[in-house]
Design an enzyme around this catalytic site. Structure first.
Site, mmCIF file in Angstrom:
data_model
loop_
_atom_site.group_PDB
_atom_site.id
_atom_site.type_symbol
_atom_site.label_atom_id
_atom_site.label_comp_id
_atom_site.label_asym_id
_atom_site.label_seq_id
_atom_site.Cartn_x
_atom_site.Cartn_y
_atom_site.Cartn_z
ATOM 1 N N CYS A 37 -4.376 4.445 4.366
ATOM 2 C CA CYS A 37 -3.420 4.644 3.275
ATOM 3 C C CYS A 37 -3.316 6.098 2.857
ATOM 4 C CB CYS A 37 -3.700 3.764 2.057
ATOM 5 S SG CYS A 37 -2.514 4.111 0.715
ATOM 6 N N HIS A 86 -6.124 -2.483 0.653
ATOM 7 C CA HIS A 86 -5.084 -2.242 1.671
ATOM 8 C C HIS A 86 -5.352 -0.989 2.487
ATOM 9 C CE1 HIS A 86 -3.937 0.251 -1.728
ATOM 10 N NE2 HIS A 86 -3.342 1.035 -0.832
ATOM 11 N N SER A 102 -3.187 1.805 -6.013
ATOM 12 C CA SER A 102 -2.207 0.721 -5.857
ATOM 13 C C SER A 102 -2.834 -0.645 -6.181
ATOM 14 C CB SER A 102 -1.627 0.691 -4.442
ATOM 15 O OG SER A 102 -0.890 1.860 -4.203
ATOM 16 N N CYS A 111 -8.017 2.595 -3.763
ATOM 17 C CA CYS A 111 -6.713 3.228 -4.027
ATOM 18 C C CYS A 111 -6.145 2.705 -5.350
ATOM 19 C CB CYS A 111 -5.752 2.905 -2.878
ATOM 20 S SG CYS A 111 -4.076 3.560 -3.076
ATOM 21 N N HIS A 154 -3.038 -1.000 -9.880
ATOM 22 C CA HIS A 154 -1.748 -1.404 -10.462
ATOM 23 C C HIS A 154 -1.607 -2.925 -10.440
ATOM 24 C CE1 HIS A 154 -0.302 2.628 -10.898
ATOM 25 N NE2 HIS A 154 -0.090 2.857 -9.617
#
Ligand code: CND
Ligand code: ZN
Length: 364
Positions: free
Chosen positions: A164, A59, A40, A38, A43
């Site tokens: 997610c 996650h 995220s 993902c 980031h």
């Protein structure tokens, strides 16, 4: 056990041996079965979403329970589970008011378990936990309260994505806002999360569903997940084009699912009077988006954030699982590539290059 550790922003993950302590009370020791790639986590790697370092990221996961800590009765060894990226304590104001996705105890202990300590270390060096999931590793310790038990017929890679991108994307359109039948929708950013917003809009029987992405491949992919129209901002002004497609009005709902100031502003500008812009993407922490405050008032627009699709994982994941089993949500075609944990940096390079669909780590 083997894990991918982030020591420094902007540096590759280091796949190496680390130590994992046994589960404490209320915790579960799991073997990771599948881990989604993902944005995220990217980031965090880039320093756009700061976390305590060093950290094991990941996650979006499915796992098998190996053993449980004191007092755990909700799962037992052998159970196949999803490990949500927000664990709800069940006792804070957010949890008690039906917002398990915003659990106060979870956010107050970022990078650690609920008691503020970590189970991961390398010798004396403490290693932090991403979202209490840390699935870029062979094994993990997760809070027991958040585990969602899987039916036998749901494959592990698909289950991981429910952890997610599916829940975040579908929930944005079905929970955070309830897209009305026949309404018009734009989705800016059609990657792993964005295509699930498209699917959520389709589930709500939206009318026109406009996919907006700078990657032609992503736009083609989007047509398989519910998009009825596509717009490429590298070829045309996305706000103007979305207005043209909607008879000059703009859309009822625009979802921002990339994560930048520019795309948030575009989402706001392409909604019609009385419409709602929903921000799902995570822009870099210090980036501020411009909003036309007069249009906000005179056109009664709404600007809303959506975290984890507004989900209460214990309630909403079982219903997403049912929609997957009955074919209403397509997760199988979303998985376009599978990787070994050893190749995790390559998996993230592919995400950055814009390879369409979701990547999943399935070999540890
Ligand atoms: P992924 O990289 O798969 O998709 C992003 C898409 O955006 C790609 O298809 C890009 O081509 C596209 N894109 C890039 N720039 C633009 C642009 N200027 N205009 C239009 N499209 C563009 O990312 P992902 O789907 O894994 O994640 C998307 C965002 O959602 C990201 O910011 C991630 O951190 C965030 C997110 C939020 C939540 C939540 O709970 N709200 C949960 N998970 C991820
Ligand atoms: Zn995610």
């Amino acid at each position: 056990m083997k894990a991918a550790v982030l020591y420094e922003y902007g540096q590759p993950l280091v796949v190496e041996e680390v130590e994992l302590d046994p589960p404490k009370a209320g915790e579960v020791h799991v073997r990771v079965a599948a881990a989604g790639v993902c944005r995220s986590d990217l980031h965090v790697m880039k320093g756009e979403a700061p976390q305590p370092l060093p950290i094991v990221l990941g996650h979006e996961a499915s796992a098998v329970v190996l053993d449980v800590g004191e007092g755990v009765t909700s799962v037992k060894p052998g159970d196949r589970i999803i490990t949500p990226f927000v664990s709800s304590c069940g006792r804070c104001t957010s949890c008690l008011t039906g917002h398990a996705n915003l659990c106060d105890a979870h956010s107050a202990t970022a990078g650690a378990m609920f008691d503020g300590t970590t189970r991961l270390h390398k010798g004396e060096q403490r290693i932090h936990h991403m979202s209490k999931v840390t699935c870029f590793a062979q094994e993990a310790i997760v809070p027991d309260k958040s585990c969602v038990i899987l039916p036998d017929d749901v494959p592990m890679p698909q289950a991981a994505l429910i952890g997610c991108c599916v829940t975040t994307g579908v929930g944005a359109a079905t929970e955070s806002v309830q897209v009305r039948p026949g309404s018009t929708v734009a989705v800016i950013g059609c990657g792993g999360v964005g295509v699930n917003v498209l699917q959520g809009a389709r589930l709500q029987n939206a009318g026109k569903i406009i996919a907006v992405d700078i990657n032609e491949g992503a736009l083609e992919f989007a047509m398989r997940f519910g998009a009825t129209h596509t717009v490429n901002p590298t070829q045309q002004d996305p706000v103007q084009r979305v207005k043209e497609i909607t008879n000059g009005l703009g859309v009822d709902y625009a979802f921002e699912v990339f994560g930048s100031a520019e795309t948030v502003t575009n989402a706001f500008n392409m909604v019609r009077k009385g419409g709602t812009a929903v921000v799902v993407g995570l822009a870099p922490a210090d980036e501020l988006a411009g909003v036309d405050t007069v249009a906000l008032v005179r056109q009664e627009k709404t600007l809303k954030g959506s975290y984890y699709g507004g989900a209460r994982p214990a309630v909403d994941m079982p219903s997403i699982i049912e929609m997957y089993r009955s074919g209403k949500i397509n997760i199988d075609d979303l998985i376009t590539r599978q990787y070994k944990l050893d190749d995790i940096n390559e998996a993230y390079a592919d995400l950055e290059r814009g390879v369409v669909g979701r990547g999943v780590i399935t070999e540890f």
